[in-house]
Design a protein around this motif. Structure first.
Motif, short mmCIF file in Angstrom:
data_model
loop_
_atom_site.label_atom_id
_atom_site.label_comp_id
_atom_site.label_asym_id
_atom_site.label_seq_id
_atom_site.Cartn_x
_atom_site.Cartn_y
_atom_site.Cartn_z
N PRO A 125 0.99 -1.24 0.33
CA PRO A 125 0.36 -0.17 0.28
C PRO A 125 0.59 1.24 0.19
CG PRO A 125 -0.92 -0.99 1.74
CD PRO A 125 0.25 -2.10 0.72
N ILE A 126 2.12 1.36 0.48
CA ILE A 126 2.55 3.07 0.26
C ILE A 126 3.86 2.78 -0.21
CG2 ILE A 126 5.21 1.93 1.84
CD1 ILE A 126 4.30 4.25 4.00
N ALA A 127 3.92 1.88 -1.15
CA ALA A 127 4.02 2.19 -3.22
C ALA A 127 3.19 2.69 -3.77
CB ALA A 127 4.41 0.94 -3.01
N SER A 128 2.30 3.26 -3.20
CA SER A 128 1.29 4.02 -3.29
C SER A 128 0.95 5.24 -3.76
CB SER A 128 -0.43 3.30 -3.23
OG SER A 128 -1.26 4.19 -4.34
N LYS A 129 0.23 5.46 -4.46
CA LYS A 129 0.17 7.53 -4.51
C LYS A 129 -0.68 7.76 -3.72
CE LYS A 129 1.49 10.43 -7.80
NZ LYS A 129 1.33 11.13 -9.16
N ALA A 130 -2.26 7.74 -4.16
CA ALA A 130 -3.04 7.52 -3.13
C ALA A 130 -3.35 6.98 -1.71
CB ALA A 130 -4.27 6.76 -4.38
N PHE A 131 -2.51 6.28 -1.32
CA PHE A 131 -2.67 5.65 -0.04
C PHE A 131 -1.35 6.95 0.58
CE2 PHE A 131 -0.46 3.64 3.01
CZ PHE A 131 -1.13 2.88 4.04
N ARG A 132 -0.69 7.40 0.31
CA ARG A 132 0.83 8.40 0.93
C ARG A 132 -0.33 9.59 0.86
NH1 ARG A 132 4.01 5.48 -2.72
NH2 ARG A 132 4.06 8.43 -4.17
N LEU A 133 -1.14 10.32 0.44
CA LEU A 133 -1.96 10.87 0.14
C LEU A 133 -2.74 11.41 0.71
CD1 LEU A 133 -1.56 12.09 -3.87
CD2 LEU A 133 -0.75 13.30 -2.02
N ARG A 134 -3.87 9.98 1.06
CA ARG A 134 -4.41 9.40 2.22
C ARG A 134 -4.17 9.57 3.97
NH1 ARG A 134 -8.27 4.84 1.05
NH2 ARG A 134 -8.99 5.80 3.12
N GLY A 135 -2.90 8.76 4.41
CA GLY A 135 -2.76 9.11 4.91
C GLY A 135 -1.73 10.45 5.77
N LEU A 136 -1.31 11.37 4.46
CA LEU A 136 -1.26 13.05 4.74
C LEU A 136 -2.39 12.84 4.60
CD1 LEU A 136 1.78 12.90 1.72
CD2 LEU A 136 1.72 13.12 4.84
N ALA A 137 -3.33 13.35 4.68
CA ALA A 137 -4.69 13.98 4.96
C ALA A 137 -4.52 13.94 6.13
CB ALA A 137 -5.63 13.62 3.94
N ARG A 138 -4.83 12.64 6.88
CA ARG A 138 -5.33 12.45 7.62
C ARG A 138 -4.60 13.13 8.64
NH1 ARG A 138 -6.25 7.09 5.88
NH2 ARG A 138 -3.81 6.53 6.99
N LEU A 139 -2.64 12.88 8.54
CA LEU A 139 -2.19 13.64 9.44
C LEU A 139 -2.18 14.69 9.71
CD1 LEU A 139 0.94 11.67 8.84
CD2 LEU A 139 -0.45 11.44 10.65
N ALA A 140 -2.87 15.61 8.85
CA ALA A 140 -2.79 17.07 8.57
C ALA A 140 -4.04 17.86 9.18
CB ALA A 140 -3.04 17.02 6.88
N GLN A 141 -5.60 16.77 8.95
CA GLN A 141 -6.21 17.18 10.27
C GLN A 141 -6.54 16.75 11.49
OE1 GLN A 141 -9.07 17.60 8.60
NE2 GLN A 141 -10.12 18.57 10.70
#
Length: 153
Positions: A78-94
């Motif tokens: 999963p972490i190799a996927s850009k979409a997965f990383r962006l979703r994680g960054l969005a959660r962290l930013a929130q």
């Protein structure tokens, strides 16, 4: 060193083939099988190390096949996927916004912008370009800080 059952050996060999460290494998064997196996003993099942140079052909073949399959299926992680990383960054930013940690929010936004802008992807073209680069002239001068006007003397 205690002799390990084939089931444990297979677990160790496949974990090492997937680039887990001997320490990680040792801890995982303790959790999975309840066996205390030293990291030195685990290292004996990696044919790429000096202590694993005498590993039997059976385990060496399993190691090499598992490593080849692991490398070929890296995109399934999963972490190799850009979409997965962006979703994680969005959660962290929130979460960071809710905690009013503005410097962290800013750095997470910057990280996401870099991710979206493909800064971590090499998209260079291999074929030469037909256009020549435009020449640029750079003039370097020294400015006297003691002078009030900008006129060169």
């Amino acid at each position: 060193m205690a002799a390990l059952k084939d089931e444990v050996k297979l677990y160790v060999v496949t974990a090492l083939a997937c680039f887990d460290s001997p320490t990680q494998v040792s801890v995982a064997v303790k959790e999975e099988f309840g066996l205390d196996v030293s990291r030195q003993q685990v290292s004996c099942y990696d044919p790429n190390t000096y202590v694993g140079r005498n590993l039997s052909q059976k385990w060496r073949t399993i190691f090499e096949e598992t490593r080849a399959k692991f490398r070929a299926t890296a995109e399934e992680i999963p972490i190799a996927s850009k979409a997965f990383r962006l979703r994680g960054l969005a959660r962290l930013a929130q979460k960071a916004e809710n905690m009013r940690n503005l410097p962290l929010v800013a750095s997470l936004y910057e990280q996401a912008a870099k991710e979206v802008g493909d800064i971590y992807v090499n998209k260079g073209k291999a074929e030469p370009s037909d256009q020549l680069p435009t020449p640029v002239q750079i003039i370097i001068g020294v400015k006297d800080g003691a002078r009030k006007n900008d006129d060169p003397a």
